[in-house]
Design an enzyme around this catalytic site. Structure first.
Site, short mmCIF file in Angstrom:
data_model
loop_
_atom_site.label_atom_id
_atom_site.label_comp_id
_atom_site.label_asym_id
_atom_site.label_seq_id
_atom_site.Cartn_x
_atom_site.Cartn_y
_atom_site.Cartn_z
CB VAL A 95 -0.74 0.02 1.26
CG1 VAL A 95 -1.98 -0.80 0.88
CG2 VAL A 95 -0.18 -0.49 2.53
CB THR A 142 3.33 11.92 6.33
OG1 THR A 142 2.51 11.36 6.88
CG2 THR A 142 2.41 13.63 6.05
CB ALA A 201 -2.16 9.39 -1.22
CE LYS A 233 -3.21 13.96 -1.66
NZ LYS A 233 -2.32 13.17 -0.71
N PRO A 274 -5.87 21.65 0.76
CG PRO A 274 -6.25 24.06 -0.05
CD PRO A 274 -6.39 23.24 1.18
C1 LIG Z 1 -2.50 0.74 5.48
C2 LIG Z 1 -1.57 1.66 4.96
C3 LIG Z 1 -1.78 2.70 4.06
C4 LIG Z 1 -0.37 3.55 3.66
N1 LIG Z 1 -0.68 4.54 2.66
C5 LIG Z 1 0.13 5.59 2.38
C6 LIG Z 1 -0.02 6.55 1.57
O1 LIG Z 1 -1.02 6.61 1.06
N2 LIG Z 1 0.78 7.44 1.29
C7 LIG Z 1 2.25 7.18 2.03
O2 LIG Z 1 3.20 7.83 1.55
N3 LIG Z 1 2.37 6.13 2.57
C8 LIG Z 1 1.45 5.26 2.91
N4 LIG Z 1 1.64 4.09 3.63
C9 LIG Z 1 3.27 3.90 3.99
C10 LIG Z 1 3.91 3.13 3.01
O3 LIG Z 1 3.28 2.03 2.34
C11 LIG Z 1 5.32 2.68 3.36
O4 LIG Z 1 5.86 3.74 4.10
C12 LIG Z 1 5.94 2.28 2.05
O5 LIG Z 1 5.58 1.52 1.38
C13 LIG Z 1 7.41 1.91 2.26
O6 LIG Z 1 7.42 0.73 3.04
P1 LIG Z 1 8.83 -0.11 3.13
O7 LIG Z 1 9.51 0.08 2.16
O8 LIG Z 1 9.50 0.63 4.39
O9 LIG Z 1 8.28 -1.71 3.77
P2 LIG Z 1 7.81 -2.83 2.89
O10 LIG Z 1 6.92 -2.36 1.51
O11 LIG Z 1 7.03 -3.65 3.84
O12 LIG Z 1 9.16 -3.59 2.47
C14 LIG Z 1 10.10 -4.02 3.15
C15 LIG Z 1 11.04 -5.03 2.20
O13 LIG Z 1 11.97 -5.71 3.08
C16 LIG Z 1 12.06 -6.98 2.76
N5 LIG Z 1 12.24 -7.71 3.64
C17 LIG Z 1 11.94 -7.99 5.11
N6 LIG Z 1 12.53 -8.80 5.73
C18 LIG Z 1 13.44 -9.34 4.93
C19 LIG Z 1 14.43 -10.32 5.08
N7 LIG Z 1 14.57 -11.15 6.44
N8 LIG Z 1 15.14 -10.67 4.18
C20 LIG Z 1 15.16 -9.86 2.93
N9 LIG Z 1 14.29 -8.88 2.68
C21 LIG Z 1 13.35 -8.70 3.65
C22 LIG Z 1 10.61 -7.35 2.00
O14 LIG Z 1 10.71 -8.44 1.10
C23 LIG Z 1 10.45 -5.98 1.20
O15 LIG Z 1 10.97 -6.06 0.24
C24 LIG Z 1 0.77 3.41 4.09
C25 LIG Z 1 1.08 2.05 4.78
C26 LIG Z 1 0.06 1.55 5.48
C27 LIG Z 1 0.06 0.37 6.46
#
Ligand SMILES: Cc1cc2nc3c(=O)[nH]c(=O)nc-3n(C[C@H](O)[C@H](O)[C@H](O)COP(=O)(O)OP(=O)(O)OC[C@H]3O[C@@H](n4cnc5c(N)ncnc54)[C@H](O)[C@@H]3O)c2cc1C
Length: 512
Positions: free
Chosen positions: A48, A342, A51, A79, A97
């Site tokens: 997810v 954010t 936005a 947006k 906005p």
């Molecule tokens: C409900 C929800 C809605 C959201 N909506 C928004 C939004 O509208 N706008 C916004 O800016 N942000 C939003 N966010 C936040 C956004 O989704 C995250 O900030 C963004 O996706 C970054 O996630 P990440 O890369 O930190 O983690 P993840 O997407 O979880 O990626 C983690 C990575 O680590 C890897 N990994 C984990 N453990 C291991 C391991 N042991 N070995 C190898 N690889 C590993 C996984 O495979 C994956 O590639 C939302 C979050 C949530 C929960």
């Protein structure tokens, strides 16, 4: 002491955070650095995060990414605002906005004039004085007029998985090495606990000087390995679950995100080109998962395209984002619900700070402290702004909202609200989100009525002031009606000429 800039950087995680970091590092770090990204398809990403806020344009421009290519690759839409429905009284709606409301007049902020004249302007809400809000209301989009009081920023709704893939291609073309595999062990130096290597299930050992933890909620390096504690903010932000679900794209995709308050939380609607992102954020103390899925299903504006994806979370952040030779970026460093979109901004912020402080010395005590102070401040600023939405609700339909209205809030936030209530003054931040117009949007949009305002705004000639405000609002409405439909601009592949980002990463404005 190692002084060379030719470091081995290892990024663990290939979600939005991991690939944004890899792409930015490939572009911005000294050319002698090697960058390796480890990710596990078996684990996958959170899936997810659609936005954004206008700072993403600065990030893309820094990387030299063409906006039209980006829009096509990520199936993005524009947006201009977030519409909040039912956050004040149950029937209320207001726009937040990416713009100021009206120009300063006589050295006095516009909203003071509006407040002083508002009794005579029952049909002109504050967002009648934002061109961005008017465009959004009319489902239109146009580039911000240059050098004008009417300027605004814009951001995107994007497919986060496609954005990660787009950045992966960008990074791999610039010599980032991707390694598929699950990290099963982290090796630390016996003398000081620094991370020396991560070992994959296959037995491959990936060594590095600097480790970036982008492992998501697991916080594999910072939390699990280095033991940096998580500070929970659940007492102020009680929602701890989300269910997300895609549905068919809307015929007329709006140029804004919608956030609709429900009895136990809120729902988002994010229009993309190829689908609509929908979600429900709720507090598990007040609503069961099955009910949440059903409520979301019932509220969809188009036919569902996926099954509900349930996500558990807790609002809060790690006590420090940088510990020893490890920096956490993204969900591994903290999470605040997406009410103001954010998280990607916080990722960008951490990346750029990391580049600014890129290790030249082995012991970077002061840089580390500065980074941690800065990121902590950013998180707390966003946190307070989110709490504001909950605390200022004027709903009376559930124990959830009553609890939010009566809860104790952080002292700094309380002072800020009290100051506004008394004098209509918004205390400025020197760094970080959010600026004055955003606070005004929520204060006034949710029905907080200040007791006083700048006395210079008490017009001797109130009738003249009322007329001039009416004329201003009419002009903005006219301009908005004359702008192209958002849908058309998207069908044409976006703006032909991309204006420079209105603000840099620190929110400093420079030419619209
Ligand atoms: C409900 C929800 C809605 C959201 N909506 C928004 C939004 O509208 N706008 C916004 O800016 N942000 C939003 N966010 C936040 C956004 O989704 C995250 O900030 C963004 O996706 C970054 O996630 P990440 O890369 O930190 O983690 P993840 O997407 O979880 O990626 C983690 C990575 O680590 C890897 N990994 C984990 N453990 C291991 C391991 N042991 N070995 C190898 N690889 C590993 C996984 O495979 C994956 O590639 C939302 C979050 C949530 C929960």
């Amino acid at each position: 002491m190692v002084t060379s800039l030719e470091k081995q950087v290892v990024i663990v995680g290939g979600g939005t955070a991991g690939w944004m970091t890899a792409a930015a590092f490939a572009r911005l770090l000294p050319s002698g650095c090697s960058i390796t990204l480890v990710e596990s398809e078996q684990i996958g990403t959170v899936g997810v995060g659609e936005a954004t806020i206008p700072h993403i344009r600065y990030f893309n421009q820094l990387l030299g990414i063409d906006e039209r290519q980006f829009i096509e690759a990520t199936q993005a839409t524009y947006k201009l605002a977030i519409e909040f429905v039912g956050w004040g009284e149950a029937s209320s709606r207001y726009m937040h906005p990416f713009s100021a409301f009206g120009p300063d007049m006589g050295g006095v902020d516009f909203h003071h004039h509006w407040l002083s004249a508002r009794g005579a302007l029952p049909n002109l809400s504050l967002d009648s004085f934002s061109l961005a809000a008017q465009l959004a209301r009319a489902d239109r989009f146009a580039p911000p007029p240059p050098d004008s009081d009417l300027g605004y920023g814009y951001a995107f709704h994007l497919d986060a998985s496609r954005y990660a893939l787009f950045l992966r291609r960008y990074a791999e073309a610039r010599h980032v090495t991707r390694r598929e595999g699950k990290v099963s062990r982290v090796v630390q130096a016996p003398e000081d606990g620094r991370i020396e290597a991560v070992v994959l299930e296959s037995g491959v050992r990936v060594e590095g000087d600097l480790f970036i933890d982008c492992s998501g909620f697991r916080s594999l390096l910072l939390g699990q390995t280095l033991g940096v504690p998580f500070e929970s903010w659940k007492r102020w932000l009680p929602c701890d679950r989300a269910v997300a679900m895609a549905s068919e794209p809307l015929d007329t995709p709006p140029s804004y995100t919608r956030s609709t308050a429900t009895a136990t939380g809120w729902q988002w609607r994010i229009p993309l080109q190829h689908r609509t992102g929908n979600g429900q954020v709720y507090a598990s103390d007040f609503l069961g998962d099955d009910e949440a899925c059903e409520q979301l299903r019932q509220s969809l504006n188009s036919h569902p395209l996926s099954e509900p994806n349930l996500i558990r979370f807790e609002a809060g952040c790690r006590a420090r984002s940088w510990e020893k030779n490890c920096v956490a970026i993204g969900l591994s460093s903290g999470f605040l619900e997406p009410l103001e979109s954010t998280s990607i901004y916080l990722i960008q912020m951490a990346i750029i700070k990391c580049v600014e402080f890129f290790p030249a010395a082995r012991d970077q005590t002061f840089s580390r402290e500065a980074f941690n102070r800065w990121m902590g401040l950013e998180y707390r600023r966003v946190r307070d702004f989110l709490i504001l939405h909950y605390h200022l609700n004027r709903r009376t339909d559930s124990a959830f909202w009553n609890g939010c209205a009566s809860m104790d809030i952080p002292d700094g936030l309380k002072r800020k609200i009290d100051l506004f209530r008394e004098s209509s003054t918004v205390e400025h931040y020197e760094q970080g989100l959010f600026a004055q117009p955003s606070w005004l949007a929520v204060y006034l949009g949710q029905g907080l009525s200040p007791e006083g305002w700048d006395s210079r705004a008490m017009p001797a000639a109130q009738t003249t002031m009322v007329r001039s405000l009416e004329a201003m609002a009419a002009r903005l409405r006219e301009l908005a009606r004359g702008a192209p439909e958002h849908r058309e601009v998207i069908l044409r592949g976006g703006l032909k000429r991309e204006p420079p980002a209105a603000m840099n990463l620190y929110g400093e404005r420079h030419g619209q």
